[in-house]
Design a protein around this motif. Structure first.
Motif, PDB file in Angstrom:
ATOM      1  N   ASN A 278       0.866  -1.174   0.000  1.00  0.00           N
ATOM      2  CA  ASN A 278       0.000   0.000   0.000  1.00  0.00           C
ATOM      3  C   ASN A 278       0.902   1.221   0.000  1.00  0.00           C
ATOM      4  O   ASN A 278       2.014   1.194   0.503  1.00  0.00           O
ATOM      5  CB  ASN A 278      -0.880   0.024   1.257  1.00  0.00           C
ATOM      6  CG  ASN A 278      -1.866  -1.118   1.272  1.00  0.00           C
ATOM      7  OD1 ASN A 278      -2.431  -1.470   0.249  1.00  0.00           O
ATOM      8  ND2 ASN A 278      -2.071  -1.711   2.427  1.00  0.00           N
ATOM      9  N   ALA A 279       0.423   2.288  -0.551  1.00  0.00           N
ATOM     10  CA  ALA A 279       1.169   3.552  -0.528  1.00  0.00           C
ATOM     11  C   ALA A 279       0.267   4.556   0.195  1.00  0.00           C
ATOM     12  O   ALA A 279      -0.365   4.206   1.182  1.00  0.00           O
ATOM     13  CB  ALA A 279       1.507   3.969  -1.951  1.00  0.00           C
ATOM     14  N   VAL A 280       0.184   5.765  -0.303  1.00  0.00           N
ATOM     15  CA  VAL A 280      -0.740   6.743   0.264  1.00  0.00           C
ATOM     16  C   VAL A 280      -2.160   6.191   0.159  1.00  0.00           C
ATOM     17  O   VAL A 280      -2.975   6.341   1.053  1.00  0.00           O
ATOM     18  CB  VAL A 280      -0.623   8.099  -0.464  1.00  0.00           C
ATOM     19  CG1 VAL A 280      -1.694   9.064  -0.009  1.00  0.00           C
ATOM     20  CG2 VAL A 280       0.757   8.684  -0.248  1.00  0.00           C
ATOM     21  N   GLY A 281      -2.431   5.525  -0.958  1.00  0.00           N
ATOM     22  CA  GLY A 281      -3.701   4.827  -1.168  1.00  0.00           C
ATOM     23  C   GLY A 281      -3.452   3.333  -1.164  1.00  0.00           C
ATOM     24  O   GLY A 281      -2.315   2.874  -1.199  1.00  0.00           O
ATOM     25  N   PRO A 282      -4.517   2.538  -1.142  1.00  0.00           N
ATOM     26  CA  PRO A 282      -4.341   1.079  -1.093  1.00  0.00           C
ATOM     27  C   PRO A 282      -3.854   0.513  -2.423  1.00  0.00           C
ATOM     28  O   PRO A 282      -4.015   1.134  -3.475  1.00  0.00           O
ATOM     29  CB  PRO A 282      -5.755   0.576  -0.786  1.00  0.00           C
ATOM     30  CG  PRO A 282      -6.647   1.620  -1.363  1.00  0.00           C
ATOM     31  CD  PRO A 282      -5.930   2.921  -1.148  1.00  0.00           C
ATOM     32  N   ASN A 283      -3.282  -0.686  -2.371  1.00  0.00           N
ATOM     33  CA  ASN A 283      -2.925  -1.417  -3.574  1.00  0.00           C
ATOM     34  C   ASN A 283      -4.226  -1.773  -4.298  1.00  0.00           C
ATOM     35  O   ASN A 283      -5.191  -2.191  -3.674  1.00  0.00           O
ATOM     36  CB  ASN A 283      -2.157  -2.689  -3.201  1.00  0.00           C
ATOM     37  CG  ASN A 283      -1.775  -3.493  -4.413  1.00  0.00           C
ATOM     38  OD1 ASN A 283      -2.612  -4.090  -5.071  1.00  0.00           O
ATOM     39  ND2 ASN A 283      -0.487  -3.516  -4.703  1.00  0.00           N
ATOM     40  N   LEU A 284      -4.271  -1.584  -5.606  1.00  0.00           N
ATOM     41  CA  LEU A 284      -5.512  -1.741  -6.362  1.00  0.00           C
ATOM     42  C   LEU A 284      -5.648  -3.101  -7.055  1.00  0.00           C
ATOM     43  O   LEU A 284      -6.601  -3.311  -7.791  1.00  0.00           O
ATOM     44  CB  LEU A 284      -5.620  -0.621  -7.404  1.00  0.00           C
ATOM     45  CG  LEU A 284      -5.686   0.787  -6.837  1.00  0.00           C
ATOM     46  CD1 LEU A 284      -5.720   1.811  -7.962  1.00  0.00           C
ATOM     47  CD2 LEU A 284      -6.882   0.947  -5.918  1.00  0.00           C
ATOM     48  N   TYR A 285      -4.726  -4.017  -6.804  1.00  0.00           N
ATOM     49  CA  TYR A 285      -4.837  -5.327  -7.433  1.00  0.00           C
ATOM     50  C   TYR A 285      -6.087  -6.031  -6.915  1.00  0.00           C
ATOM     51  O   TYR A 285      -6.360  -6.052  -5.720  1.00  0.00           O
ATOM     52  CB  TYR A 285      -3.596  -6.189  -7.142  1.00  0.00           C
ATOM     53  CG  TYR A 285      -3.581  -7.467  -7.937  1.00  0.00           C
ATOM     54  CD1 TYR A 285      -3.116  -7.472  -9.242  1.00  0.00           C
ATOM     55  CD2 TYR A 285      -4.058  -8.650  -7.398  1.00  0.00           C
ATOM     56  CE1 TYR A 285      -3.114  -8.634  -9.999  1.00  0.00           C
ATOM     57  CE2 TYR A 285      -4.066  -9.819  -8.140  1.00  0.00           C
ATOM     58  CZ  TYR A 285      -3.593  -9.800  -9.435  1.00  0.00           C
ATOM     59  OH  TYR A 285      -3.610 -10.950 -10.184  1.00  0.00           O
ATOM     60  N   ASN A 286      -6.852  -6.591  -7.823  1.00  0.00           N
ATOM     61  CA  ASN A 286      -8.052  -7.358  -7.490  1.00  0.00           C
ATOM     62  C   ASN A 286      -9.155  -6.498  -6.858  1.00  0.00           C
ATOM     63  O   ASN A 286      -9.965  -7.003  -6.092  1.00  0.00           O
ATOM     64  CB  ASN A 286      -7.705  -8.548  -6.592  1.00  0.00           C
ATOM     65  CG  ASN A 286      -8.554  -9.749  -6.902  1.00  0.00           C
ATOM     66  OD1 ASN A 286      -9.091  -9.865  -7.997  1.00  0.00           O
ATOM     67  ND2 ASN A 286      -8.658 -10.642  -5.953  1.00  0.00           N
ATOM     68  N   VAL A 287      -9.180  -5.203  -7.161  1.00  0.00           N
ATOM     69  CA  VAL A 287     -10.202  -4.325  -6.575  1.00  0.00           C
ATOM     70  C   VAL A 287     -11.559  -4.544  -7.232  1.00  0.00           C
ATOM     71  O   VAL A 287     -12.580  -4.557  -6.541  1.00  0.00           O
ATOM     72  CB  VAL A 287      -9.766  -2.844  -6.624  1.00  0.00           C
ATOM     73  CG1 VAL A 287      -9.778  -2.284  -8.026  1.00  0.00           C
ATOM     74  CG2 VAL A 287     -10.640  -1.997  -5.743  1.00  0.00           C
ATOM     75  N   LEU A 288     -11.602  -4.722  -8.563  1.00  0.00           N
ATOM     76  CA  LEU A 288     -12.865  -4.905  -9.270  1.00  0.00           C
ATOM     77  C   LEU A 288     -13.496  -6.232  -8.860  1.00  0.00           C
ATOM     78  O   LEU A 288     -12.864  -7.274  -8.924  1.00  0.00           O
ATOM     79  CB  LEU A 288     -12.638  -4.865 -10.785  1.00  0.00           C
ATOM     80  CG  LEU A 288     -13.889  -4.905 -11.651  1.00  0.00           C
ATOM     81  CD1 LEU A 288     -14.764  -3.683 -11.401  1.00  0.00           C
ATOM     82  CD2 LEU A 288     -13.509  -4.971 -13.119  1.00  0.00           C
ATOM     83  N   GLY A 289     -14.718  -6.171  -8.398  1.00  0.00           N
ATOM     84  CA  GLY A 289     -15.410  -7.370  -7.925  1.00  0.00           C
ATOM     85  C   GLY A 289     -15.249  -7.597  -6.438  1.00  0.00           C
ATOM     86  O   GLY A 289     -15.940  -8.413  -5.846  1.00  0.00           O
ATOM     87  N   GLY A 290     -14.314  -6.876  -5.820  1.00  0.00           N
ATOM     88  CA  GLY A 290     -14.117  -6.986  -4.380  1.00  0.00           C
ATOM     89  C   GLY A 290     -14.928  -5.928  -3.636  1.00  0.00           C
ATOM     90  O   GLY A 290     -15.543  -5.053  -4.239  1.00  0.00           O
TER      91      GLY A 290
END
Length: 177
Positions: A92-104
């Motif tokens: 994670n950085a300033v914002g969260p890691n976006l891997y696997n975000v769609l559908g989650g």
């Protein structure tokens, strides 16, 4: 008290009294003339109309069929990389890691400190339309979000980014019908 201190105090007191007397004399000598009507007529006061509701966001589904994944990757590299990572297992950085975000679910990363507004939406799924609304105007889609990004106002850019986000999964979500 020394004689010098007394002189300084007397000078301040004398100056204050002099200014007060000058103000009183000036007020007695000068009588401002009040106008009977304003010098500038602004017309009748009209109540401002309430701002128009924002236009409904066009569905992103039809644009996804022709979306350019490479352009979406380039846009994310320019716009999102300062705050997010999107590699599998990435930090994670300033914002969260976006891997696997769609559908989650919203607030999908357990190890990231989301805003209370985003945590409250944890039971909702990031589907195509939710991502479209969030990428258009994050503060409008999730009032109270900590994300300071203004949004992508071009539907084609949002479709390209969403098409790229779709690839960031071991099992990409099916495209909407």
């Amino acid at each position: 008290m020394s004689l010098e201190a007394n002189k300084a105090f007397a000078a301040v007191l004398t100056a204050g009294i002099s200014f007060m007397v000058a103000g009183l004399v000036g007020g007695i000598l000068v009588h401002p003339h009040r106008l009977e009507k304003p010098a500038i007529d602004t017309g009748e006061v009209v109540a401002a109309a309430a701002p128009a509701a924002p236009a409904a966001l066009e569905p992103i589904g039809p644009l996804l069929a022709s979306a350019d994944v490479a352009n979406g990757q380039a846009i994310m590299g320019r716009v999102c990389a300062a705050c997010h990572t999107w590699t599998e297992g990435g930090r994670n950085a300033v914002g969260p890691n976006l891997y696997n975000v769609l559908g989650g679910p919203h607030a999908h990363k357990e190890d990231f400190n989301y805003s209370p507004a985003m945590k409250a939406l944890h039971d909702k799924t990031w589907d195509y339309e939710a991502l479209n609304a969030f990428l258009n105007r994050p503060a409008g889609a999730v009032p109270g979000t900590r994300m300071a990004f203004a949004g992508l106002n071009q539907a084609k850019q949002r479709a390209d980014v969403i098409a790229y986000i779709r690839t960031l999964s071991g099992s990409p979500q099916p495209l909407p019908q």
